[in-house]
Scaffold this motif. Structure first.
Motif, PDB file in Angstrom:
ATOM      1  N   LEU A  77       0.820  -1.224   0.000  1.00  0.00           N
ATOM      2  CA  LEU A  77       0.000   0.000   0.000  1.00  0.00           C
ATOM      3  C   LEU A  77       0.854   1.275   0.000  1.00  0.00           C
ATOM      4  CD1 LEU A  77      -2.999  -0.979   2.296  1.00  0.00           C
ATOM      5  CD2 LEU A  77      -2.709  -1.324  -0.137  1.00  0.00           C
ATOM      6  N   SER A  78       0.143   2.412   0.019  1.00  0.00           N
ATOM      7  CA  SER A  78       0.783   3.708  -0.274  1.00  0.00           C
ATOM      8  C   SER A  78       1.927   4.100   0.657  1.00  0.00           C
ATOM      9  CB  SER A  78      -0.280   4.805  -0.256  1.00  0.00           C
ATOM     10  OG  SER A  78      -0.950   4.820   0.993  1.00  0.00           O
TER      11      SER A  78
ATOM     12  N   SER B  28      -7.325   2.257  -6.800  1.00  0.00           N
ATOM     13  CA  SER B  28      -7.432   3.043  -5.560  1.00  0.00           C
ATOM     14  C   SER B  28      -7.624   4.522  -5.863  1.00  0.00           C
ATOM     15  CB  SER B  28      -6.133   2.828  -4.779  1.00  0.00           C
ATOM     16  OG  SER B  28      -5.949   3.818  -3.805  1.00  0.00           O
ATOM     17  N   ILE B  29      -8.095   5.257  -4.843  1.00  0.00           N
ATOM     18  CA  ILE B  29      -8.110   6.728  -4.922  1.00  0.00           C
ATOM     19  C   ILE B  29      -6.698   7.253  -5.167  1.00  0.00           C
ATOM     20  CG2 ILE B  29     -10.157   7.126  -3.523  1.00  0.00           C
ATOM     21  CD1 ILE B  29      -8.350   7.519  -1.067  1.00  0.00           C
TER      22      ILE B  29
ATOM     23  N   TYR C 135       2.828   3.550  -5.162  1.00  0.00           N
ATOM     24  CA  TYR C 135       1.600   2.730  -5.110  1.00  0.00           C
ATOM     25  C   TYR C 135       0.600   3.226  -6.156  1.00  0.00           C
ATOM     26  CZ  TYR C 135      -2.897   1.182  -3.024  1.00  0.00           C
ATOM     27  OH  TYR C 135      -4.140   0.656  -2.795  1.00  0.00           O
TER      28      TYR C 135
ATOM     29  N   PHE D 243     -10.781   1.740  -5.131  1.00  0.00           N
ATOM     30  CA  PHE D 243     -11.284   1.721  -3.761  1.00  0.00           C
ATOM     31  C   PHE D 243     -10.903   2.974  -2.985  1.00  0.00           C
ATOM     32  CE2 PHE D 243     -11.488  -3.118  -3.698  1.00  0.00           C
ATOM     33  CZ  PHE D 243     -12.871  -3.144  -3.593  1.00  0.00           C
ATOM     34  N   PRO D 244     -11.846   3.473  -2.187  1.00  0.00           N
ATOM     35  CA  PRO D 244     -11.506   4.443  -1.142  1.00  0.00           C
ATOM     36  C   PRO D 244     -10.758   3.710  -0.015  1.00  0.00           C
ATOM     37  CG  PRO D 244     -13.874   4.430  -1.660  1.00  0.00           C
ATOM     38  CD  PRO D 244     -13.275   3.209  -2.286  1.00  0.00           C
ATOM     39  N   GLY D 245     -10.457   4.395   1.087  1.00  0.00           N
ATOM     40  CA  GLY D 245      -9.907   3.727   2.265  1.00  0.00           C
ATOM     41  C   GLY D 245     -10.946   2.763   2.812  1.00  0.00           C
TER      42      GLY D 245
ATOM     43  N   GLY E  39      -1.051   1.543   4.813  1.00  0.00           N
ATOM     44  CA  GLY E  39      -1.798   2.510   4.011  1.00  0.00           C
ATOM     45  C   GLY E  39      -1.874   3.874   4.667  1.00  0.00           C
ATOM     46  N   THR E  40      -2.398   4.839   3.920  1.00  0.00           N
ATOM     47  CA  THR E  40      -2.557   6.209   4.420  1.00  0.00           C
ATOM     48  C   THR E  40      -3.916   6.376   5.086  1.00  0.00           C
ATOM     49  OG1 THR E  40      -1.099   6.944   2.666  1.00  0.00           O
ATOM     50  CG2 THR E  40      -2.524   8.629   3.629  1.00  0.00           C
ATOM     51  N   THR E  41      -4.872   5.542   4.703  1.00  0.00           N
ATOM     52  CA  THR E  41      -6.213   5.626   5.297  1.00  0.00           C
ATOM     53  C   THR E  41      -6.347   4.727   6.540  1.00  0.00           C
ATOM     54  OG1 THR E  41      -6.988   3.914   3.776  1.00  0.00           O
ATOM     55  CG2 THR E  41      -7.322   6.200   3.091  1.00  0.00           C
TER      56      THR E  41
ATOM     57  N   TRP F 291      -4.736  13.302  -2.655  1.00  0.00           N
ATOM     58  CA  TRP F 291      -5.827  12.397  -3.036  1.00  0.00           C
ATOM     59  C   TRP F 291      -7.152  13.160  -3.028  1.00  0.00           C
ATOM     60  CZ3 TRP F 291      -4.677   7.417   0.366  1.00  0.00           C
ATOM     61  CH2 TRP F 291      -3.544   6.783  -0.157  1.00  0.00           C
TER      62      TRP F 291
HETATM   63  C1  AKB Z   1      -3.909   3.249   1.221  1.00  0.00           C
HETATM   64  O1  AKB Z   1      -4.157   4.053   2.125  1.00  0.00           O
HETATM   65  O2  AKB Z   1      -2.795   3.122   0.691  1.00  0.00           O
HETATM   66  C2  AKB Z   1      -5.029   2.367   0.715  1.00  0.00           C
HETATM   67  C3  AKB Z   1      -5.730   2.975  -0.451  1.00  0.00           C
HETATM   68  C4  AKB Z   1      -6.543   4.177  -0.276  1.00  0.00           C
HETATM   69  O3  AKB Z   1      -5.635   2.479  -1.525  1.00  0.00           O
HETATM   70  N1  AKB Z   1      -5.958   2.108   1.774  1.00  0.00           N
END
Ligand code: AKB
Length: 313
Positions: free
Chosen positions: A72-73, A111-112, A136, A163-165, A176-178, A272
């Protein structure tokens, strides 16, 4: 046979249970690089090992692949080339093996993170320019386009959503960031305190796990002629900022305290979109999210509270 890669991950573990329930345990094969805790058909599979992947697909007569193994990010930024290899080479192996072994359908999560700060971030439209700012995000955009390439060139039925978080009580996200939007519920119930790594006003699109799993199953079962987007569909659940989730938690825990300590992930989140315009998904295959922030908070408390109360006894 339905094969899931990354079955140990946040979405993978919830999807595994849902597919087993829907198709029966004999028809679902879980895979990951680490053994799973579930009583189900399972194989160790590193998505970078194409020979092993070929064998798994051939021996098990795989017809559907849900490719959830990815970095992930936030974790990807610590080691960009490694993240690129896993996300990109892993997915190219999936596409090529799926094509060679006549797999019927492939699900690929974008992803977003596919978007960047050069668009109007108040709402990302389906076909807005995608200039992501994380490795990512770059891998997700490349993956979207590779999926479309395999569909256009070979007719491989690749389906994808941005996908959102994802928020859920069943599993923890990682890297991830979310992730804050899951951690915050656990920390609220454990310590009545959370240190948030995003700014209090950083609004992002989020989605509840139940909606997430439903979106995958509905998209994969939609009639082929309804799928007009072969890169990836924008998918919206509900958008909110950390201060909104804090307010929702405070309704249940009035003494809950939060300290905002934004770190490098704030910079990622700032590039984002706040909202995804998902009208195309609604129109094409009837997408309709069911969980708003209040319902999410109620459900998270319903499932997590007994777990932490039991631990405290
Ligand atoms: C992330 O935060 O990297 C993921 C995503 C939003 O794709 N959850």
């Amino acid at each position: 046979m339905h094969l899931i890669t990354g079955a140990n991950g946040q979405i993978g573990s919830a999807l595994s249970k849902a597919l087993i329930q829907k198709y029966g345990s004999d028809n679902v094969l879980l895979s990951d690089i680490r053994p799973i805790q579930m009583d189900a058909k399972f194989v160790i599979l590193d998505v970078l090992d194409k020979n092993a992947m070929q064998q798994v697909v051939e021996i098990n007569k795989v017809t559907h692949i849900y490719h959830l193994a990815a970095i992930l990010s936030a974790k990807g930024e610590a080691n960009p080339i490694w993240a690129w290899d896993i996300n990109m080479k892993g997915y190219l192996n999936i596409l090529d093996v799926a094509h060679n072994y006549k797999v019927e359908k492939v699900f690929y999560p974008s992803s977003i993170a596919a978007f960047g700060s050069d668009i109007d971030l108040s709402v990302a439209r389906q076909n807005d320019v995608r200039n992501p700012e994380t490795v990512y995000g770059i891998s997700k955009v490349a993956g979207e386009i590779w999926g479309k390439y395999y569909f256009d060139k070979y007719g491989l039925d690749v389906r994808s959503v941005r996908f959102p978080g994802v928020i859920g009580w069943e599993s923890m996200p990682g890297g991830g960031t979310t992730d804050y939007a899951v951690e915050i519920y656990h920390e609220a119930l454990k310590h009545n305190y959370y240190e948030c790594f995003l700014d209090e006003n950083e609004a992002l699109p989020m989605i509840y796990m139940e909606d997430t799993i439903r979106s995958i199953i509905e998209l994969m079962n939609a009639p082929k002629e309804k799928i007009t987007i072969r890169t990836s569909y924008n998918l919206q659940g509900i958008s909110f900022a950390p201060k909104d989730i804090v307010a929702a938690i405070k309704h249940k825990l009035p003494n809950f305290k939060v300290k905002y300590v934004p770190d490098f992930r704030q910079e990622i989140a700032a590039a984002w979109p706040n909202v995804l315009d998902d009208r195309q998904a609604k129109q094409d295959w009837g997408w309709n999210p069911k969980f708003d922030l209040e319902k999410i908070t109620n459900d998270m408390f319903l499932h997590l509270k007994p777990i932490y109360e039991k631990e405290q006894c």
